[in-house]
Design a protein around this motif. Structure first.
Motif, short mmCIF file in Angstrom:
data_model
loop_
_atom_site.label_atom_id
_atom_site.label_comp_id
_atom_site.label_asym_id
_atom_site.label_seq_id
_atom_site.Cartn_x
_atom_site.Cartn_y
_atom_site.Cartn_z
N ALA A 1 8.40 -16.44 -34.74
CA ALA A 1 9.48 -15.98 -33.88
C ALA A 1 10.51 -17.08 -33.65
O ALA A 1 11.69 -16.81 -33.42
CB ALA A 1 8.92 -15.50 -32.55
N ALA A 2 10.07 -18.34 -33.73
CA ALA A 2 11.00 -19.45 -33.51
C ALA A 2 11.62 -19.92 -34.82
O ALA A 2 12.42 -20.85 -34.82
CB ALA A 2 10.28 -20.60 -32.82
N GLY A 3 11.22 -19.30 -35.95
CA GLY A 3 11.83 -19.66 -37.22
C GLY A 3 10.94 -20.49 -38.11
O GLY A 3 11.39 -21.05 -39.11
N GLU A 4 9.64 -20.58 -37.76
CA GLU A 4 8.75 -21.33 -38.64
C GLU A 4 8.40 -20.48 -39.88
O GLU A 4 8.28 -19.26 -39.79
CB GLU A 4 7.46 -21.75 -37.92
N ALA A 5 8.26 -21.16 -41.01
CA ALA A 5 7.86 -20.49 -42.25
C ALA A 5 6.38 -20.12 -42.15
O ALA A 5 5.62 -20.77 -41.43
CB ALA A 5 8.12 -21.41 -43.44
N PRO A 6 5.96 -19.09 -42.89
CA PRO A 6 4.56 -18.68 -42.81
C PRO A 6 3.61 -19.75 -43.33
O PRO A 6 3.95 -20.49 -44.25
CB PRO A 6 4.49 -17.44 -43.70
N ARG A 7 2.45 -19.83 -42.72
CA ARG A 7 1.40 -20.75 -43.19
C ARG A 7 0.09 -20.33 -42.54
O ARG A 7 0.09 -19.60 -41.54
CB ARG A 7 1.71 -22.21 -42.81
N ALA A 8 -1.02 -20.84 -43.08
CA ALA A 8 -2.31 -20.62 -42.44
C ALA A 8 -2.36 -21.44 -41.15
O ALA A 8 -1.61 -22.42 -40.99
CB ALA A 8 -3.43 -21.03 -43.38
#
Lengths: 216, 619
Positions: free
Chosen positions: B99-106
């Motif tokens: 939601a804050a703009g972080e890229a997807p990751r585990a």
């Protein structure tokens, strides 16, 4: 020099993308399609397009059948974009053996659909194009035709972006590589994709832990 | 005392993400022609360019025969500034903060156990960089807009988070990709923070990398890990699959150093373990990031094709073409890094003095090695001591590269540097006296025992080229497909073979996650300079190298790959995973179509002395 040559040499080409390396790099050599239609390499095949280009010869029994088969699968996955904004070209490495008719039979036997051209031409032009698109800078490899059957070059002329993918990779990998040279999608679209990717990552991690592949 | 030289650089206000109101950002975005994104519904605004974005140049055509002329040794060696900690807003979280703009990751593994005590902010963005005063500024992509990127200096035992913002141009054309992933080479980090080649992400987003800064073997050594496993000289760089060469050539790399109570970074103080090697950073502990580039007549970087970079004819150290470095009459520690793209450097000193090699790939050797010439492969690091106390003020000593680059399989003309020092890589000028409290002891550290009884599997990796496709064990890299799984907590012997002797290519093979020990090279024990831990193993044509590796602490996907950046872009990688079971993989046939023994269970793990005499038998 015919009139068309003269014009393309002299007049600024407004339809040519600003970032493109143009016919000065790609050449405007006249090739012949498997439908025996003459085409100019840059103007008709590359200019403003997204293209997949690989090298084959119809007598190549070792690696080419699998390459062409994989590209046919990739063509299916890319769907109706092929022929519309994505174009596929397989260029012969042995023009002396592969005339348009031979290539037409080859295309048919591999189930190539519209939007995918099989090309031949004179040996000088084809070698020039091959060295432009797939040069190893290594004489042992550059003059060994079989070292040129394995990669598909992917070009977005509008952005002047290139990448490549082994033709023996999974067809989906070839499709993924095409997306690497496409224009960056709008932020909102990529944000939605992030949520999808995250859901996939979470699912895979959960599965790995459930399988006992990771300790929870 | 020589002062560390600070480079002239662009405003780095955006580094701290401060001072840019949304309205200003909108105006700047519009002025610079960049895409400004409104996501008010989500209630956050993206970090914006605080300074003007330089326009992307077009690469000159046709290919220049050579770069513009530059006068050697007229600019001081730049020292990359250190990255200051920065309080992140929003605070880093265990799960990706989409939601804050972080890229997807585990999710970060063992997050609660290694909660970050310090955080950093890094922004990848275009900038102008002056490689030489004789050339106009060059368009680069760089971490925080400076090339090489800022040096991150951390301490073992203090976990950190580095937040990478991608502000590369959305309307990018030409070589390089605006999608990216940062690998900390060779951090003992969890997979989701390792910068896996397939996990790239695009402009407008950020991603938090969690660096716990623990010693490898943390779980098996009581009291917070085994300091004998310390690794100290790292570099971070773009690892974007198929665009690593072009993105690094554009400038996306920098250094990362880890200190502890043994290697403190200071020449005095500390506890009884302190070594007191030459320090501190920027004074007597100097990073040397070597690369080579070719420039167009307009000073912009030349690329041979939109996905290929040339062999450079300009030798660049820390972003400066052929710099000089003013030294005092005392000892220095130089941390040499080959940041690619492909050149293999062979360094000598013009006065014939040997290098005192103290660490390979960031790992202190047990004993320093005196070595007259150093072969530095892509991504390798060598920590060396050079002592100028025997020199007179006014002396100059040159660092020479004596290895020609092969172009078209023929060596490029490389004049004898002993005759023509203008071709030297850099020059050391002895200009002053300075106190020297540093010590370089005969014993630097003691390694934990190498217990081959821990070896559960011997795994073979055949690096080959078939029909113009790089293959390892006959397989093509697929980021979604692990080709081997190793069991966490076990050890394995990995045999790496370069199967294409006629190519003339040396493959600098890099293994992520763990440092290894070379057991044998072509059946013989490794020479002293290869006796220490490493993470880059140069495999020359036809060679076979046996490596002992442990797999500890973390789960997930990692890679073994050729670190010639052009080769890895051409898919010369393998994904292997750390799990709870050992897989006996890999491909049923090798690249020549013969049955591939691949990994074999090892009921009777060989002892070290046997391995040295059993060349070929394991195959």
């Amino acid at each position: 020099m015919n009139r068309r040559d003269l014009l393309t040499c002299v007049l600024p080409d407004k339809s040519r993308p600003g970032a493109s390396m143009g016919p000065e790099f790609y050449t405007n050599a006249v090739l012949h399609t498997h439908e025996n239609k003459p085409v100019r390499f840059y103007d008709d095949l590359i200019k403003g397009k997204l293209t997949l280009i690989n090298f084959i010869y119809t007598g190549c029994m070792k690696s080419c059948p699998r390459s062409t088969g994989n590209l046919a699968k990739a063509q299916k996955l890319l769907g109706d974009r092929v022929g519309r904004d994505i174009f596929m070209y397989s260029i012969t490495l042995k023009p002396e053996e592969d005339d348009p008719e031979t290539l037409r039979d080859y295309a048919r036997s591999h189930g190539a659909r519209p939007g995918w051209l099989f090309l031949t031409g004179n040996e000088y032009d084809l070698t020039t194009i091959r060295f432009k698109l797939a040069r190893w800078d290594h004489p042992m490899l550059d003059f060994d035709l079989d070292q040129h059957t394995g990669m598909v070059r992917i070009i977005n002329d509008t952005l002047n972006q290139w990448t490549m993918c082994p033709t023996h990779a999974a067809p989906q990998q070839i499709v993924d590589a095409v997306s690497w040279v496409e224009p960056t999608k709008p932020f909102a679209v990529r944000l939605r994709e992030n949520y999808k990717t995250q859901a996939r990552i979470d699912r895979e991690t959960r599965d790995a832990k459930a399988r006992g592949a990771w300790r929870a | 005392m020589p002062k560390p030289t600070r480079r002239k650089r662009n405003d780095t206000a955006s580094q701290s993400g401060d001072g840019v109101s949304r309205r200003t950002a909108l105006k700047l975005g519009a002025a610079a022609g960049t895409l400004t994104v409104l996501t008010s519904k989500k209630g956050f605004s993206l970090p914006m360019f605080a300074d003007t974005v330089p326009p992307e140049p077009t690469v000159c055509s046709p290919q220049p025969t050579h770069s513009p002329e530059t006068t050697p040794f007229v600019q001081a060696l730049p020292i990359p500034p250190t990255l200051r900690p920065f309080k992140l807003n929003p605070a880093p979280t265990k799960s990706a903060n989409l939601a804050a703009g972080e890229a997807p990751r585990a999710d970060h593994q063992r997050w609660e156990e290694f909660l970050p005590q310090q955080t950093y902010d890094m922004t990848l963005k275009p900038a102008l960089h002056t490689f030489h005063p004789d050339m106009p500024p060059t368009y680069v992509w760089a971490y925080n807009g400076i090339y090489p990127g800022p040096t991150i200096i951390n301490q073992y035992g203090i976990p950190v988070v580095v937040r990478f913002h991608n502000q590369l141009p959305v309307d990018h054309t030409g070589f390089g990709s605006n999608t990216h992933t940062t690998h900390l080479h060779n951090g003992h980090t969890a997979s989701e923070s390792d910068g896996f080649a397939g996990d790239f992400w695009g402009p407008g987003f950020f991603k938090d990398h969690h660096y716990p800064n623990i010693y490898a073997g943390f779980d098996t050594f009581p009291g917070g890990g085994d300091p004998r496993e310390a690794m100290r000289t790292f570099w971070y760089h773009d690892h974007r699959h198929s665009f690593t060469a072009t993105n690094n050539y554009r400038g996306l790399n920098g250094m990362f150093l880890l200190y502890d109570n043994v290697d403190t970074g200071f020449e005095t103080g500390g506890d009884h373990n302190a070594l007191h090697l030459p320090g501190q950073y920027g004074l007597y502990d100097i990073p040397l990031n070597f690369t080579d580039k070719k420039f167009c007549p307009d000073g912009q970087m030349f690329a041979t094709a939109p996905d290929a970079v040339p062999a450079g004819d300009k030798f660049i150290v820390n972003g400066a073409i052929q710099p000089f470095f003013q030294v005092a009459r005392r000892k220095y520690r130089f941390r040499m890094l080959n940041s690619g793209p492909a050149r293999i450097w062979t360094f000598t000193m013009s006065d014939g003095r040997p290098f005192t090699l103290i660490a390979t790939d960031g790992n202190l050797l047990e004993h320093p090695v005196q070595i007259p010439s150093l072969e530095l492969h892509v991504s390798s690091r060598y920590d060396v001591i050079l002592d100028f106390s025997g020199n007179q003020i006014g002396d100059s000593v040159y660092l020479l590269n004596i290895a020609p680059q092969f172009v078209n399989n023929a060596p490029e003309p490389l004049p004898d540097p002993n005759v023509d020092v203008t071709k030297a890589v850099m020059r050391f000028d002895v200009v002053s006296d300075a106190a020297d409290h540093s010590v370089v002891p005969d014993t630097l550290c003691q390694y934990p025992d190498l217990n081959l009884n821990e070896v559960v599997t011997t795994r073979i990796w055949n690096f080959d080229l078939v029909n113009g496709q790089f293959k390892i064990n006959g397989l093509i890299f697929d980021p979604d497909r692990p080709d081997a799984t190793v069991k966490q907590g076990t050890a394995e012997t990995w045999i790496i073979r370069n199967k294409l002797p006629a190519s003339g290519w040396t493959h600098p093979v890099h293994i992520h996650l763990e440092e290894g020990r070379i057991l044998s090279r072509n059946g013989a024990p490794p020479p002293p300079e290869e006796s220490g831990r490493r993470d880059v193993y140069p495999i020359r044509p036809g060679e076979e190298v046996h490596i002992f590796l442990r797999f500890r602490e973390w789960f997930g996907k990692y890679m073994i790959h050729c670190h010639n950046l052009g080769h890895e872009d051409n898919f010369m990688l393998v994904r292997w995973d750390v799990g709870t079971q050992t897989s006996l993989v890999t491909s049923p046939v090798d690249s020549a179509g013969n049955p591939n023994p691949g990994a074999q269970p090892n009921p009777n793990p060989p002892v070290l002395s046997e391995l040295f005499t059993r060349k070929g038998e394991l195959a």
